[in-house]
Design a protein around this motif. Sequence first.
Motif, PDB file in Angstrom:
ATOM      1  N   ALA A 169      -0.064   1.398 -39.429  1.00  0.00           N
ATOM      2  CA  ALA A 169       0.411   0.117 -39.956  1.00  0.00           C
ATOM      3  C   ALA A 169       0.690   0.120 -41.458  1.00  0.00           C
ATOM      4  O   ALA A 169       1.762  -0.323 -41.878  1.00  0.00           O
ATOM      5  N   PRO A 170      -0.218   0.606 -42.315  1.00  0.00           N
ATOM      6  CA  PRO A 170       0.087   0.569 -43.758  1.00  0.00           C
ATOM      7  C   PRO A 170       1.381   1.311 -44.122  1.00  0.00           C
ATOM      8  O   PRO A 170       2.183   0.827 -44.922  1.00  0.00           O
ATOM      9  N   GLU A 171       1.579   2.461 -43.506  1.00  0.00           N
ATOM     10  CA  GLU A 171       2.790   3.250 -43.779  1.00  0.00           C
ATOM     11  C   GLU A 171       4.036   2.535 -43.250  1.00  0.00           C
ATOM     12  O   GLU A 171       5.069   2.466 -43.932  1.00  0.00           O
ATOM     13  N   LEU A 172       3.953   1.985 -42.038  1.00  0.00           N
ATOM     14  CA  LEU A 172       5.102   1.286 -41.453  1.00  0.00           C
ATOM     15  C   LEU A 172       5.440   0.014 -42.228  1.00  0.00           C
ATOM     16  O   LEU A 172       6.618  -0.289 -42.438  1.00  0.00           O
ATOM     17  N   ILE A 173       4.435  -0.707 -42.677  1.00  0.00           N
ATOM     18  CA  ILE A 173       4.674  -1.916 -43.480  1.00  0.00           C
ATOM     19  C   ILE A 173       5.386  -1.544 -44.775  1.00  0.00           C
ATOM     20  O   ILE A 173       6.332  -2.216 -45.187  1.00  0.00           O
ATOM     21  N   ALA A 174       4.936  -0.465 -45.421  1.00  0.00           N
ATOM     22  CA  ALA A 174       5.582  -0.019 -46.662  1.00  0.00           C
ATOM     23  C   ALA A 174       7.046   0.347 -46.414  1.00  0.00           C
ATOM     24  O   ALA A 174       7.931  -0.035 -47.193  1.00  0.00           O
ATOM     25  N   ARG A 175       7.330   1.070 -45.328  1.00  0.00           N
ATOM     26  CA  ARG A 175       8.714   1.446 -45.005  1.00  0.00           C
ATOM     27  C   ARG A 175       9.565   0.217 -44.698  1.00  0.00           C
ATOM     28  O   ARG A 175      10.718   0.126 -45.123  1.00  0.00           O
ATOM     29  N   LEU A 176       8.998  -0.713 -43.929  1.00  0.00           N
ATOM     30  CA  LEU A 176       9.733  -1.948 -43.605  1.00  0.00           C
ATOM     31  C   LEU A 176      10.070  -2.720 -44.871  1.00  0.00           C
ATOM     32  O   LEU A 176      11.197  -3.192 -45.044  1.00  0.00           O
ATOM     33  N   ASN A 177       9.108  -2.856 -45.766  1.00  0.00           N
ATOM     34  CA  ASN A 177       9.357  -3.600 -46.999  1.00  0.00           C
ATOM     35  C   ASN A 177      10.323  -2.880 -47.932  1.00  0.00           C
ATOM     36  O   ASN A 177      11.081  -3.525 -48.658  1.00  0.00           O
ATOM     37  N   ASP A 178      10.320  -1.546 -47.908  1.00  0.00           N
ATOM     38  CA  ASP A 178      11.322  -0.798 -48.677  1.00  0.00           C
ATOM     39  C   ASP A 178      12.724  -1.123 -48.181  1.00  0.00           C
ATOM     40  O   ASP A 178      13.661  -1.266 -48.965  1.00  0.00           O
ATOM     41  N   LYS A 179      12.858  -1.249 -46.863  1.00  0.00           N
ATOM     42  CA  LYS A 179      14.172  -1.497 -46.251  1.00  0.00           C
ATOM     43  C   LYS A 179      14.564  -2.975 -46.301  1.00  0.00           C
ATOM     44  O   LYS A 179      15.718  -3.307 -46.581  1.00  0.00           O
ATOM     45  N   LEU A 180      13.614  -3.877 -46.045  1.00  0.00           N
ATOM     46  CA  LEU A 180      13.924  -5.305 -45.906  1.00  0.00           C
ATOM     47  C   LEU A 180      13.741  -6.110 -47.190  1.00  0.00           C
ATOM     48  O   LEU A 180      14.289  -7.197 -47.314  1.00  0.00           O
ATOM     49  N   GLY A 181      12.948  -5.606 -48.081  1.00  0.00           N
ATOM     50  CA  GLY A 181      12.635  -6.344 -49.306  1.00  0.00           C
ATOM     51  C   GLY A 181      11.136  -6.518 -49.420  1.00  0.00           C
ATOM     52  O   GLY A 181      10.454  -6.840 -48.444  1.00  0.00           O
ATOM     53  N   GLU A 182      10.626  -6.301 -50.593  1.00  0.00           N
ATOM     54  CA  GLU A 182       9.190  -6.308 -50.833  1.00  0.00           C
ATOM     55  C   GLU A 182       8.537  -7.621 -50.418  1.00  0.00           C
ATOM     56  O   GLU A 182       9.049  -8.695 -50.712  1.00  0.00           O
ATOM     57  N   GLY A 183       7.433  -7.508 -49.696  1.00  0.00           N
ATOM     58  CA  GLY A 183       6.651  -8.672 -49.305  1.00  0.00           C
ATOM     59  C   GLY A 183       7.128  -9.392 -48.058  1.00  0.00           C
ATOM     60  O   GLY A 183       6.521 -10.386 -47.657  1.00  0.00           O
ATOM     61  N   ARG A 184       8.206  -8.940 -47.432  1.00  0.00           N
ATOM     62  CA  ARG A 184       8.707  -9.623 -46.222  1.00  0.00           C
ATOM     63  C   ARG A 184       7.754  -9.439 -45.051  1.00  0.00           C
ATOM     64  O   ARG A 184       7.549 -10.343 -44.265  1.00  0.00           O
ATOM     65  N   ILE A 185       7.175  -8.238 -44.913  1.00  0.00           N
ATOM     66  CA  ILE A 185       6.226  -7.955 -43.844  1.00  0.00           C
ATOM     67  C   ILE A 185       4.859  -7.750 -44.484  1.00  0.00           C
ATOM     68  O   ILE A 185       4.690  -6.901 -45.350  1.00  0.00           O
ATOM     69  N   THR A 186       3.887  -8.532 -44.045  1.00  0.00           N
ATOM     70  CA  THR A 186       2.541  -8.434 -44.608  1.00  0.00           C
ATOM     71  C   THR A 186       1.540  -7.843 -43.628  1.00  0.00           C
ATOM     72  O   THR A 186       0.482  -7.377 -44.035  1.00  0.00           O
ATOM     73  N   ALA A 187       1.862  -7.876 -42.332  1.00  0.00           N
ATOM     74  CA  ALA A 187       0.945  -7.344 -41.318  1.00  0.00           C
ATOM     75  C   ALA A 187       1.720  -6.933 -40.068  1.00  0.00           C
ATOM     76  O   ALA A 187       2.793  -7.467 -39.794  1.00  0.00           O
ATOM     77  N   LEU A 188       1.153  -5.972 -39.347  1.00  0.00           N
ATOM     78  CA  LEU A 188       1.682  -5.596 -38.041  1.00  0.00           C
ATOM     79  C   LEU A 188       0.656  -5.990 -36.984  1.00  0.00           C
ATOM     80  O   LEU A 188      -0.539  -5.791 -37.171  1.00  0.00           O
ATOM     81  N   ARG A 189       1.141  -6.537 -35.910  1.00  0.00           N
ATOM     82  CA  ARG A 189       0.302  -6.869 -34.758  1.00  0.00           C
ATOM     83  C   ARG A 189       0.858  -6.046 -33.603  1.00  0.00           C
ATOM     84  O   ARG A 189       1.973  -6.286 -33.143  1.00  0.00           O
ATOM     85  N   CYS A 190       0.104  -5.066 -33.159  1.00  0.00           N
ATOM     86  CA  CYS A 190       0.579  -4.152 -32.130  1.00  0.00           C
ATOM     87  C   CYS A 190      -0.069  -4.515 -30.793  1.00  0.00           C
ATOM     88  O   CYS A 190      -1.295  -4.574 -30.698  1.00  0.00           O
ATOM     89  N   VAL A 191       0.766  -4.783 -29.808  1.00  0.00           N
ATOM     90  CA  VAL A 191       0.274  -5.180 -28.490  1.00  0.00           C
ATOM     91  C   VAL A 191       0.884  -4.278 -27.435  1.00  0.00           C
ATOM     92  O   VAL A 191       1.998  -3.784 -27.583  1.00  0.00           O
ATOM     93  N   ALA A 192       0.122  -4.068 -26.359  1.00  0.00           N
ATOM     94  CA  ALA A 192       0.630  -3.282 -25.231  1.00  0.00           C
ATOM     95  C   ALA A 192       1.367  -4.226 -24.283  1.00  0.00           C
ATOM     96  O   ALA A 192       0.917  -5.340 -24.035  1.00  0.00           O
ATOM     97  N   ALA A 193       2.500  -3.763 -23.790  1.00  0.00           N
ATOM     98  CA  ALA A 193       3.261  -4.553 -22.813  1.00  0.00           C
ATOM     99  C   ALA A 193       2.486  -4.593 -21.510  1.00  0.00           C
ATOM    100  O   ALA A 193       1.840  -3.614 -21.124  1.00  0.00           O
ATOM    101  N   ARG A 194       2.576  -5.704 -20.836  1.00  0.00           N
ATOM    102  CA  ARG A 194       1.938  -5.806 -19.535  1.00  0.00           C
ATOM    103  C   ARG A 194       2.705  -4.963 -18.531  1.00  0.00           C
ATOM    104  O   ARG A 194       3.936  -4.954 -18.549  1.00  0.00           O
ATOM    105  N   PRO A 195       1.988  -4.278 -17.668  1.00  0.00           N
ATOM    106  CA  PRO A 195       2.696  -3.464 -16.667  1.00  0.00           C
ATOM    107  C   PRO A 195       3.545  -4.331 -15.750  1.00  0.00           C
ATOM    108  O   PRO A 195       3.151  -5.435 -15.394  1.00  0.00           O
ATOM    109  N   ARG A 196       4.709  -3.828 -15.390  1.00  0.00           N
ATOM    110  CA  ARG A 196       5.584  -4.539 -14.467  1.00  0.00           C
ATOM    111  C   ARG A 196       5.097  -4.319 -13.046  1.00  0.00           C
ATOM    112  O   ARG A 196       4.669  -3.235 -12.694  1.00  0.00           O
ATOM    113  N   ARG A 197       5.190  -5.349 -12.250  1.00  0.00           N
ATOM    114  CA  ARG A 197       4.733  -5.227 -10.852  1.00  0.00           C
ATOM    115  C   ARG A 197       5.863  -4.879  -9.933  1.00  0.00           C
ATOM    116  O   ARG A 197       6.952  -5.133 -10.091  1.00  0.00           O
TER     117      ARG A 197
END
Length: 101
Positions: free
Chosen positions: A73-101
């Motif tokens: 997360a820290p590395e990805l947030i830094a890369r995102l902010n480099d690309k999108l503009g500083e401070g746009r992304i402050t946190a990542l919330r990573c969730v697993a997709a529910r399995p399809r039935r």
Amino acid sequence: MASRRTPRRVGSSIGALTDQLAPRTTLAEAQRAWGQIAGPALAKNAEPTSERGGSLTITCRSSVWAQELDLMAPELIARLNDKLGEGRITALRCVAARPRR
């Protein structure tokens, strides 16, 4: 007699049109940049799916990928902010997709 112009490649025109029509939201910009920021393996297994107040939710194919992205997360947030503009992304919330039935 007028000279005939050579045909232009449609790919560059479609790319320009896509950029013009795309929403100007943080989520849309993160989704467009995700492949470059995350790299091919991560982009294949995880994608940005929502954003609220600077917190970007990444939906992953499995809990293993969600945990891996949490660690990165820290590395990805830094890369995102480099690309999108500083401070746009402050946190990542990573969730697993529910399995399809």
